[in-house]
Design a protein around this motif. Structure first.
Motif, mmCIF file in Angstrom:
data_model
loop_
_atom_site.group_PDB
_atom_site.id
_atom_site.type_symbol
_atom_site.label_atom_id
_atom_site.label_comp_id
_atom_site.label_asym_id
_atom_site.label_seq_id
_atom_site.Cartn_x
_atom_site.Cartn_y
_atom_site.Cartn_z
ATOM 1 N N GLN A 1 32.766 55.407 52.031
ATOM 2 C CA GLN A 1 33.087 56.805 52.906
ATOM 3 C C GLN A 1 34.668 56.500 53.519
ATOM 4 O O GLN A 1 34.829 57.101 54.555
ATOM 5 C CB GLN A 1 32.146 57.880 52.899
ATOM 6 C CG GLN A 1 31.613 58.799 51.864
ATOM 7 C CD GLN A 1 30.313 59.590 51.741
ATOM 8 O OE1 GLN A 1 31.154 59.906 52.809
ATOM 9 N NE2 GLN A 1 29.828 59.562 51.580
ATOM 10 N N GLU A 2 34.472 55.088 53.733
ATOM 11 C CA GLU A 2 35.325 54.999 54.408
ATOM 12 C C GLU A 2 36.921 55.205 54.155
ATOM 13 O O GLU A 2 37.166 54.897 52.798
ATOM 14 C CB GLU A 2 35.373 53.477 54.975
ATOM 15 C CG GLU A 2 33.972 53.070 55.947
ATOM 16 C CD GLU A 2 34.192 51.313 56.081
ATOM 17 O OE1 GLU A 2 35.496 50.380 55.136
ATOM 18 O OE2 GLU A 2 32.949 50.541 56.150
ATOM 19 N N GLU B 1 46.449 63.797 54.974
ATOM 20 C CA GLU B 1 45.906 64.735 55.632
ATOM 21 C C GLU B 1 46.415 65.588 55.423
ATOM 22 O O GLU B 1 45.397 67.572 55.308
ATOM 23 C CB GLU B 1 44.985 64.019 55.863
ATOM 24 C CG GLU B 1 43.833 65.261 56.908
ATOM 25 C CD GLU B 1 43.019 64.359 58.265
ATOM 26 O OE1 GLU B 1 42.592 65.317 59.282
ATOM 27 O OE2 GLU B 1 43.125 63.190 58.475
ATOM 28 N N SER B 2 47.513 66.167 56.476
ATOM 29 C CA SER B 2 48.217 67.586 56.933
ATOM 30 C C SER B 2 48.559 68.003 55.934
ATOM 31 O O SER B 2 48.348 69.365 55.760
ATOM 32 C CB SER B 2 49.433 66.510 57.691
ATOM 33 O OG SER B 2 49.726 66.141 57.037
ATOM 34 N N ASP B 3 48.778 67.851 54.866
ATOM 35 C CA ASP B 3 49.445 68.536 53.581
ATOM 36 C C ASP B 3 48.609 69.028 52.924
ATOM 37 O O ASP B 3 48.010 70.435 52.299
ATOM 38 C CB ASP B 3 49.414 67.449 52.492
ATOM 39 C CG ASP B 3 51.454 67.009 53.291
ATOM 40 O OD1 ASP B 3 52.259 67.576 53.771
ATOM 41 O OD2 ASP B 3 51.468 65.801 52.619
ATOM 42 N N VAL B 4 46.942 68.409 52.548
ATOM 43 C CA VAL B 4 45.280 69.147 52.588
ATOM 44 C C VAL B 4 45.746 70.616 53.020
ATOM 45 O O VAL B 4 44.950 71.415 52.301
ATOM 46 C CB VAL B 4 44.640 67.738 52.600
ATOM 47 C CG1 VAL B 4 43.128 68.524 52.363
ATOM 48 C CG2 VAL B 4 45.089 66.530 51.245
ATOM 49 N N ILE C 1 34.698 69.923 46.943
ATOM 50 C CA ILE C 1 34.823 68.495 47.428
ATOM 51 C C ILE C 1 35.582 68.355 48.871
ATOM 52 O O ILE C 1 35.868 67.611 49.154
ATOM 53 C CB ILE C 1 36.040 68.025 46.596
ATOM 54 C CG1 ILE C 1 37.453 68.673 46.220
ATOM 55 C CG2 ILE C 1 35.344 67.368 45.320
ATOM 56 C CD1 ILE C 1 38.698 68.351 47.420
ATOM 57 N N GLY C 2 34.849 70.145 48.988
ATOM 58 C CA GLY C 2 35.644 69.845 50.725
ATOM 59 C C GLY C 2 34.415 69.417 52.118
ATOM 60 O O GLY C 2 35.283 69.313 53.783
ATOM 61 N N GLN D 1 40.002 65.079 56.757
ATOM 62 C CA GLN D 1 39.681 63.406 56.194
ATOM 63 C C GLN D 1 39.135 63.335 55.135
ATOM 64 O O GLN D 1 39.754 62.830 54.546
ATOM 65 C CB GLN D 1 39.073 62.622 57.772
ATOM 66 C CG GLN D 1 39.439 61.673 57.720
ATOM 67 C CD GLN D 1 38.883 61.371 58.966
ATOM 68 O OE1 GLN D 1 37.595 60.494 59.191
ATOM 69 N NE2 GLN D 1 40.061 59.970 59.351
ATOM 70 N N HIS D 2 38.519 63.248 54.681
ATOM 71 C CA HIS D 2 37.020 63.044 53.528
ATOM 72 C C HIS D 2 37.451 63.946 52.645
ATOM 73 O O HIS D 2 38.012 62.633 51.351
ATOM 74 C CB HIS D 2 35.543 63.808 53.973
ATOM 75 C CG HIS D 2 35.095 64.602 52.729
ATOM 76 N ND1 HIS D 2 34.602 63.931 51.607
ATOM 77 C CD2 HIS D 2 35.471 65.967 51.581
ATOM 78 C CE1 HIS D 2 34.301 64.326 50.677
ATOM 79 N NE2 HIS D 2 34.663 65.159 50.312
ATOM 80 N N MET D 3 38.395 65.536 52.982
ATOM 81 C CA MET D 3 38.841 65.164 51.490
ATOM 82 C C MET D 3 40.355 65.060 51.030
ATOM 83 O O MET D 3 40.795 64.232 49.899
ATOM 84 C CB MET D 3 39.586 66.906 51.602
ATOM 85 C CG MET D 3 38.828 68.315 51.239
ATOM 86 S SD MET D 3 39.489 69.261 51.527
ATOM 87 C CE MET D 3 40.356 69.317 50.118
ATOM 88 N N ALA D 4 41.368 64.112 52.176
ATOM 89 C CA ALA D 4 42.246 63.501 51.716
ATOM 90 C C ALA D 4 41.776 62.216 51.147
ATOM 91 O O ALA D 4 42.044 61.402 50.171
ATOM 92 C CB ALA D 4 43.253 62.928 52.556
#
Length: 329
Positions: A32-33, A44-47, A211-212, A300-303
């Motif tokens: 998960q890193e 991340e910003s686009d997500v 997956i959020g 961050q996780h999603m990206a």
């Protein structure tokens, strides 16, 4: 998400035979890193921008047949156009009727780059509808569905952009966003039957559900439903060069394989068709709840999830033989 799930759960938050399941263990925590960003990485910003719109109040919970889901469909179509993702049919919409309601899946297409393999297809999917409204809490009755399943929808949109621009797929790919999932998998059922009737050559299908939010430290990044139905989990991990997809006992216990938009494709085509999720009944308390909002999402996780899946998806799309197969279990 996961239709017909037992009522008690709703209230709560509302390989080959020789391949062994990836067990949950403390050694998996490094999965998960966050990956080092590259020029091809999903940002991340686009997500965040896409999810904030799809889960906004102006879309009114994206109930099938509503003005809100029409706005969501237009947003996805515009995103596809902007990023050179072609429609598979004459338009992006695959329409169907449910009594007096008109539903429509949004279907994007990226042709494969191999003269032979481009005749085979990989489908990545998620449902972009939600339930509209839910029990009012603090004056709010809009069930925005940020995790369920705007999160999966955004992931599929980002992969569509990636492959349309990288052109790194030998097999052709469909990027399918379904409506009427919350009405009993009606959208995916319609598209699966339509494609089957057109002699569509489907290699594999993966659906992405909720997956959020990340799983706990020590768990694999995500899990797959129907783990023993095919060897796909082991192959995805092989392509990714790390154990990102694990075996989750509750997925089998609750029969999740049959409760998401992968299942109509499995029924129609009898090929590996599975759902992948990071929601594991311990890490999100707002299933079909008005608090399934953008502020509960971990971008961050999603990206990281989206980026980590790219080499796994590329491996699936580019294998020169049919490496992913059903098992006899």
């Amino acid at each position: 998400m996961y239709k017909l799930l037992v009522i008690s759960i709703l209230v709560f938050f509302t390989t080959c035979k020789t391949t062994k399941p990836v067990q949950e263990n403390n050694n998996a925590s490094t999965i998960q890193e966050v990956n080092v960003m590259t020029n091809d990485s999903v940002l991340e910003s686009d997500v965040k921008i896409s999810l904030e719109y799809l889960a906004s109040d102006q879309l009114e919970g994206r109930n099938t047949g509503s003005k809100g889901i029409e706005k969501a469909a237009i947003f996805i179509e515009d995103y596809f156009k902007k990023n050179n993702v072609k429609p598979y049919y004459k338009t992006y919409r695959d329409s169907f009727n449910l009594n007096d309601i008109v539903g429509y899946n949004v279907v994007g297409y990226v042709e494969g780059n191999d003269p032979e393999l481009k005749n085979e297809f990989v489908i990545l999917g998620a449902h972009y509808d939600h339930i509209g409204t839910a029990k009012t809490v603090n004056g709010d009755s809009i069930a925005n569905g940020a995790n369920d399943d705007a999160s999966g929808t955004v992931a599929v949109m980002e992969w569509a952009k990636y492959f349309a621009n990288s052109k790194s797929n030998k097999r052709s790919m469909l990027f399918t966003l379904y409506s009427a999932e919350e009405m009993g998998l009606k959208g995916s059922d319609h598209l699966a039957k339509r494609l089957k009737g057109e002699d569509f050559n489907l290699y594999t299908m993966i659906n992405f559900e909720m997956i959020g939010v990340p799983r706990a430290k020590g768990k694999t990044l995500a899990y797959i439903t129907g783990y023993n139905v095919s060897n796909i989990a082991g192959k995805l991990n092989e392509y990714a060069k790390e154990e990102i997809i694990g075996f989750f006992p509750k997925a089998k216990e609750y029969n999740l394989f049959k409760r998401s938009d992968n299942y109509p494709f499995f029924e129609q085509f009898k090929i590996p068709a599975h759902a992948i999720s990071t929601f594991d009944f311990t890490n999100f308390d707002y299933y079909h709840h008005v608090d399934d909002e953008t502020d509960k999402m971990d971008f961050q996780h999603m990206a990281n999830f989206i980026n980590t899946m790219i080499p796994a998806i590329e491996g699936m799309a580019n294998a020169t033989s049919s490496e992913i197969k059903l098992t006899n279990e």
